[in-house]
Motif scaffolding. Sequence first.
Motif, PDB file in Angstrom:
ATOM      1  N   UNK A   1       0.834  -1.176   0.000  1.00  0.00           N
ATOM      2  CA  UNK A   1       0.000   0.000   0.000  1.00  0.00           C
ATOM      3  C   UNK A   1       0.881   1.242   0.000  1.00  0.00           C
ATOM      4  N   UNK A   2       0.486   2.248  -0.772  1.00  0.00           N
ATOM      5  CA  UNK A   2       1.251   3.485  -0.880  1.00  0.00           C
ATOM      6  C   UNK A   2       1.098   4.300   0.392  1.00  0.00           C
ATOM      7  N   UNK A   3       2.214   4.732   0.956  1.00  0.00           N
ATOM      8  CA  UNK A   3       2.194   5.503   2.196  1.00  0.00           C
ATOM      9  C   UNK A   3       2.588   6.953   1.958  1.00  0.00           C
ATOM     10  N   UNK A   4       2.334   7.456   0.755  1.00  0.00           N
ATOM     11  CA  UNK A   4       2.683   8.832   0.430  1.00  0.00           C
ATOM     12  C   UNK A   4       1.466   9.553  -0.140  1.00  0.00           C
ATOM     13  N   UNK A   5       1.460  10.864   0.047  1.00  0.00           N
ATOM     14  CA  UNK A   5       0.436  11.729  -0.520  1.00  0.00           C
ATOM     15  C   UNK A   5       1.154  12.790  -1.329  1.00  0.00           C
ATOM     16  N   UNK A   6       0.661  13.049  -2.543  1.00  0.00           N
ATOM     17  CA  UNK A   6       1.294  14.047  -3.410  1.00  0.00           C
ATOM     18  C   UNK A   6       0.326  15.175  -3.748  1.00  0.00           C
ATOM     19  N   UNK A   7       0.910  16.358  -3.918  1.00  0.00           N
ATOM     20  CA  UNK A   7       0.170  17.524  -4.392  1.00  0.00           C
ATOM     21  C   UNK A   7       1.048  18.224  -5.424  1.00  0.00           C
ATOM     22  N   UNK A   8       0.433  18.694  -6.503  1.00  0.00           N
ATOM     23  CA  UNK A   8       1.182  19.417  -7.527  1.00  0.00           C
ATOM     24  C   UNK A   8       0.744  20.871  -7.541  1.00  0.00           C
ATOM     25  N   UNK A   9       1.719  21.751  -7.775  1.00  0.00           N
ATOM     26  CA  UNK A   9       1.436  23.185  -7.791  1.00  0.00           C
ATOM     27  C   UNK A   9       2.346  23.862  -8.805  1.00  0.00           C
ATOM     28  N   UNK A  10       1.812  24.855  -9.491  1.00  0.00           N
ATOM     29  CA  UNK A  10       2.599  25.664 -10.422  1.00  0.00           C
ATOM     30  C   UNK A  10       3.293  26.768  -9.636  1.00  0.00           C
ATOM     31  N   UNK A  11       4.607  26.883  -9.816  1.00  0.00           N
ATOM     32  CA  UNK A  11       5.399  27.866  -9.080  1.00  0.00           C
ATOM     33  C   UNK A  11       6.279  28.619 -10.067  1.00  0.00           C
ATOM     34  N   UNK A  12       6.444  29.898  -9.839  1.00  0.00           N
ATOM     35  CA  UNK A  12       7.329  30.718 -10.682  1.00  0.00           C
ATOM     36  C   UNK A  12       8.699  30.845 -10.026  1.00  0.00           C
ATOM     37  N   UNK A  13       9.704  30.999 -10.847  1.00  0.00           N
ATOM     38  CA  UNK A  13      11.069  31.172 -10.343  1.00  0.00           C
ATOM     39  C   UNK A  13      11.107  32.337  -9.356  1.00  0.00           C
ATOM     40  N   UNK A  14      11.771  32.128  -8.233  1.00  0.00           N
ATOM     41  CA  UNK A  14      11.901  33.157  -7.212  1.00  0.00           C
ATOM     42  C   UNK A  14      10.845  33.093  -6.127  1.00  0.00           C
ATOM     43  N   UNK A  15       9.738  32.384  -6.384  1.00  0.00           N
ATOM     44  CA  UNK A  15       8.708  32.273  -5.363  1.00  0.00           C
ATOM     45  C   UNK A  15       9.153  31.301  -4.269  1.00  0.00           C
ATOM     46  N   UNK A  16       8.728  31.594  -3.056  1.00  0.00           N
ATOM     47  CA  UNK A  16       9.065  30.729  -1.928  1.00  0.00           C
ATOM     48  C   UNK A  16       7.998  29.648  -1.771  1.00  0.00           C
ATOM     49  N   UNK A  17       8.458  28.459  -1.435  1.00  0.00           N
ATOM     50  CA  UNK A  17       7.582  27.332  -1.130  1.00  0.00           C
ATOM     51  C   UNK A  17       7.806  26.994   0.337  1.00  0.00           C
ATOM     52  N   UNK A  18       6.735  26.963   1.112  1.00  0.00           N
ATOM     53  CA  UNK A  18       6.823  26.601   2.517  1.00  0.00           C
ATOM     54  C   UNK A  18       5.780  25.517   2.773  1.00  0.00           C
ATOM     55  N   UNK A  19       6.223  24.381   3.308  1.00  0.00           N
ATOM     56  CA  UNK A  19       5.316  23.277   3.624  1.00  0.00           C
ATOM     57  C   UNK A  19       5.700  22.713   4.983  1.00  0.00           C
ATOM     58  N   UNK A  20       4.682  22.368   5.762  1.00  0.00           N
ATOM     59  CA  UNK A  20       4.926  21.810   7.085  1.00  0.00           C
ATOM     60  C   UNK A  20       3.898  20.721   7.360  1.00  0.00           C
ATOM     61  N   UNK A  21       4.352  19.634   7.929  1.00  0.00           N
ATOM     62  CA  UNK A  21       3.459  18.596   8.433  1.00  0.00           C
ATOM     63  C   UNK A  21       3.369  18.791   9.933  1.00  0.00           C
ATOM     64  N   UNK A  22       2.152  18.756  10.470  1.00  0.00           N
ATOM     65  CA  UNK A  22       2.006  18.981  11.910  1.00  0.00           C
ATOM     66  C   UNK A  22       1.396  17.760  12.615  1.00  0.00           C
ATOM     67  N   UNK A  23       1.610  16.582  12.065  1.00  0.00           N
ATOM     68  CA  UNK A  23       1.050  15.356  12.626  1.00  0.00           C
ATOM     69  C   UNK A  23       1.477  15.080  14.052  1.00  0.00           C
ATOM     70  N   UNK A  24       2.780  15.074  14.303  1.00  0.00           N
ATOM     71  CA  UNK A  24       3.279  14.780  15.660  1.00  0.00           C
ATOM     72  C   UNK A  24       2.769  15.815  16.662  1.00  0.00           C
ATOM     73  N   UNK A  25       2.723  17.053  16.242  1.00  0.00           N
ATOM     74  CA  UNK A  25       2.229  18.110  17.131  1.00  0.00           C
ATOM     75  C   UNK A  25       0.775  17.880  17.524  1.00  0.00           C
ATOM     76  N   UNK A  26       0.033  17.140  16.679  1.00  0.00           N
ATOM     77  CA  UNK A  26      -1.372  16.834  16.948  1.00  0.00           C
ATOM     78  C   UNK A  26      -1.552  15.472  17.616  1.00  0.00           C
ATOM     79  N   UNK A  27      -0.435  14.790  17.931  1.00  0.00           N
ATOM     80  CA  UNK A  27      -0.509  13.493  18.580  1.00  0.00           C
ATOM     81  C   UNK A  27      -0.512  12.302  17.636  1.00  0.00           C
ATOM     82  N   UNK A  28      -0.270  12.535  16.354  1.00  0.00           N
ATOM     83  CA  UNK A  28      -0.217  11.451  15.378  1.00  0.00           C
ATOM     84  C   UNK A  28       1.098  10.680  15.507  1.00  0.00           C
TER      85      UNK A  28
END
Length: 85
Positions: A1-28
């Motif tokens: 079984x696949x244990x990953x989740x993917x999301x695709x997004x269009x980004x322009x050069x120079x733009x910042x990408x910020x992503x955070x998983x907060x599972x452990x902080x929620x008790x996961x």
Amino acid sequence: EDMEVEAQVEIRAGEAVVAESIGRSLGSPLSASLRLVGPSGRVAAEAAMGERRLDPLLVHRAEADGRYTLTVGDTDFAGSGNHLY
């Protein structure tokens, strides 16, 4: 079984990408990892849990225009209904 989740997004050069998983902080039990793959197919940035953070934080400035893929994975390869992210 696949244990990953993917999301695709269009980004322009120079733009910042910020992503955070907060599972452990929620008790996961999720041991999350984040991976950002650029339009060339190469990994642009990666983040995982560390000594100072319960959850991974990925910060990256895009070097090229295009479609980027963000993948949330479980470093323990264990998934269940209790694994929040």
